[in-house]
Design an enzyme around this catalytic site. Sequence first.
Site, PDB file in Angstrom:
ATOM      1  N   CYS A 114      79.690  69.925  18.527  1.00  0.00           N
ATOM      2  CA  CYS A 114      81.142  69.763  18.180  1.00  0.00           C
ATOM      3  C   CYS A 114      81.306  68.588  19.031  1.00  0.00           C
ATOM      4  CB  CYS A 114      82.235  70.924  18.477  1.00  0.00           C
ATOM      5  SG  CYS A 114      82.089  72.308  17.821  1.00  0.00           S
ATOM      6  N   GLU A 168      80.080  68.913  22.315  1.00  0.00           N
ATOM      7  CA  GLU A 168      78.642  68.872  23.246  1.00  0.00           C
ATOM      8  C   GLU A 168      77.614  68.211  22.737  1.00  0.00           C
ATOM      9  OE1 GLU A 168      81.120  72.622  22.491  1.00  0.00           O
ATOM     10  OE2 GLU A 168      79.893  71.343  21.151  1.00  0.00           O
TER      11      GLU A 168
END
Length: 790
Positions: free
Chosen positions: A432, A434
């Site tokens: 996302c 990360e």
Amino acid sequence: MDRNDTIKRISGMKKRMVTECPTELLPERALLVTEAYKKYASEPPVLKRAYALRHILENMTLFIDDGELFVGHNSPKPRSPIACPELGARWILADLDTFATRPADAVGLTDENKEILRKCLESWQDSSLDSVTSKLIPDETKKAIAGHMITVGAQGTAHGNIAVNNKKLLEKGLRGMIGEIDAKLASFQPQRAVDGNKTAFWRAAKISLEAVIAFAHRYADEAEKRAEKCADAKRREELRDIAAVLRKVPEFPAGSFREAIQSVWLVYVATQIEADPHAMLLGRFDQYMYPYYKKDKEEGRLSDEEAVELIAHIWIKCTAIIKLMDSVTTRTFAGFPLFQNITLAGQGPRGEDVCNELTELIMDAASLAKVTQPSLSFRCHNKVSHKALLRACEMIKLGLGYPAIMNDNCIIPKHLIRGATLEEARGYCMNCVESDIEGACDSRSNGGYVNIPKAFLLALNDGADPSTGEQCGPHTGKLADFKSFDELMKAFDAQVAYFVKLIVRAYDLIDGAHAVHAPEPFTSALLDDCIASGLTRQEGGVRYNFSGIFGVGLASASDAMAAVRKVIFDDKSAKAEELLGALKDDFAGADELRKLCCGAPKFGNDDDYVDLIAREAAHIFCKEVVRYPCMRGGFYIPELHSVSTHVYFGELTGATADGRLAGTHFSDGASPVGGRDRSGPTAAMLSMSKLDHMEVLQGVLYNQKFSPSVLNAPNSAALLADYIRAWCDLGGHHIQFNVVSSEDLKEARRKPEEHRDLIVRVAGYSAYFAELNANTQDEIIARTEYEELN
């Protein structure tokens, strides 16, 4: 072929597999895994898992859509989630009677299948992973979870958040990986009792890889059977081509673009079948697929339109996979997100820009498909192709919520801090918000979530929840006891430290339970160092290991902190007891005090008074998280991101000092509270840039919402590109955009059946607006809608 042919095929698949396909929970995988566990009951867990995967792949119903050109699905039907009783029998059984009727992420379930599943699940209640983890979690942590201060992840589901090494898969094939395992088994000399675990893993990995090869051959047989019965000559030839490709890949190296995409996809599906994880990433697709595209183009075997058609399949097939989640997770992860992601652009090993023809073709394919998954992440840097960035901006204007923009200048240094080499860091891919390194990084961004606004609420009230009087956190003093705002922030620090520690204590135990009870031999074999080390990824076999903890509601907490500082400490316009009483009573009879709180400076308006408080609050959270090592090696890393947990925590938290009433959602990600960033998008961006993005090692999520009229203006893509470059120059980690009007969203809520295709960006993923629960819809509607780009 032309674009009309592509549109016809992809539109047909979309209707059959997504928009006109009802959800349905089927018992097939649950029954097959139960059979396997009974048959191989005496085997070590890692071998039991391998035999179970083999049994499922040998016997599951194979799905092939009438129009698809490459195949593979994790269940008998599209939008049919799989049940994993070996992981979550207890929670699945607890929710069994409400799956079909719950207000969000409902999943159809016939009465007959419900009873079949019930009988199956009941047999697992004392042996599933969640039966183990429920006994491991300390009572103190359970109390904090019940008090809505924290969540703790992976109690009865698989870990995700990883990208396998698809480049290696395409160059060596699964047979090449089996050769590596055979060499290990032949040369290994056990010297300690625990060395037997390595041998068991290698055997399990080989069984799993062989099983996926056989799975491909089963699909080839099925395609050939369908070809024999197919009256349409064109479709008959397509099915035969599918079969021919599957006879070669993923067993052997790919030799063409079509072989490469089939190999990647079938292996991806097998990882889903093995454990039903979330966030299995497709990585840097435009990089590892480019050699096959280039070769086929040069040899005249592939046109750009054919490439777009094949790539568009990925979007339909990803969106057709949905995950079964418990009733709480449907509120914290609303909208059937699987966090599937493809990363585009970025840098090569020497810092060169690596945009290529495929980068833009992938965006063309996603724009054509117009579905929710996978998300796209576009890596921006100083030398990025302006043409590719403009194409990304044109795609953002479509209102799909992607591509999200990731800043290489921020993220590459983070990987260096985390221990990667410069070349590895430059090769990162996205989840996302990360980032991971394909095949080499297991970053586990599901350790848990901390309710930051409530931690500050407890700091005001000696660790007690003013709504209930219950002692939730440590005794740190009441507001009236503090002689300065700095003393209050020390109390907040102590509350955050307490709850972070509770997550770490519980998640380490859960991590250990996964290593013993739920290893993933197939997925582990696809990661760089697991075969070499003889360790599954659950045991720390991957090169870089981390566990992530999320801070939720930063802007809501910061606004509350600024209000307390101004009203109580600076202006002294109210007494501490008055404020605590108002919070306890949800501001009933305290309208003037609430006006004072609402009138205090708000994050998102380029105001240092509150922006620097937000930076300090984020620092307090981050410094606590990175203190702890994780049990697989490596350490815990912080993230300012909430998925939809900010809605869930907000629903269950009382009034806060920013003037927010009880039960109202918090701010999303690290973004300003919706409606409070009233000074325009640039001012909001400047506030966000004052956070120390570099210390938030796992990622910082930033949402902005623009009126479609803003980006319909002439030259708007170029203006947006300049805006994005300015954000990256300020050092931001990530930014993503909703391009939709609040009025359109309100209309879609009134008439969902007429707006079934409306897609919005929730957090690090997009979702169909009609499938979100009402409170999550409210939060998205409430986000500030900018009417100009300045």
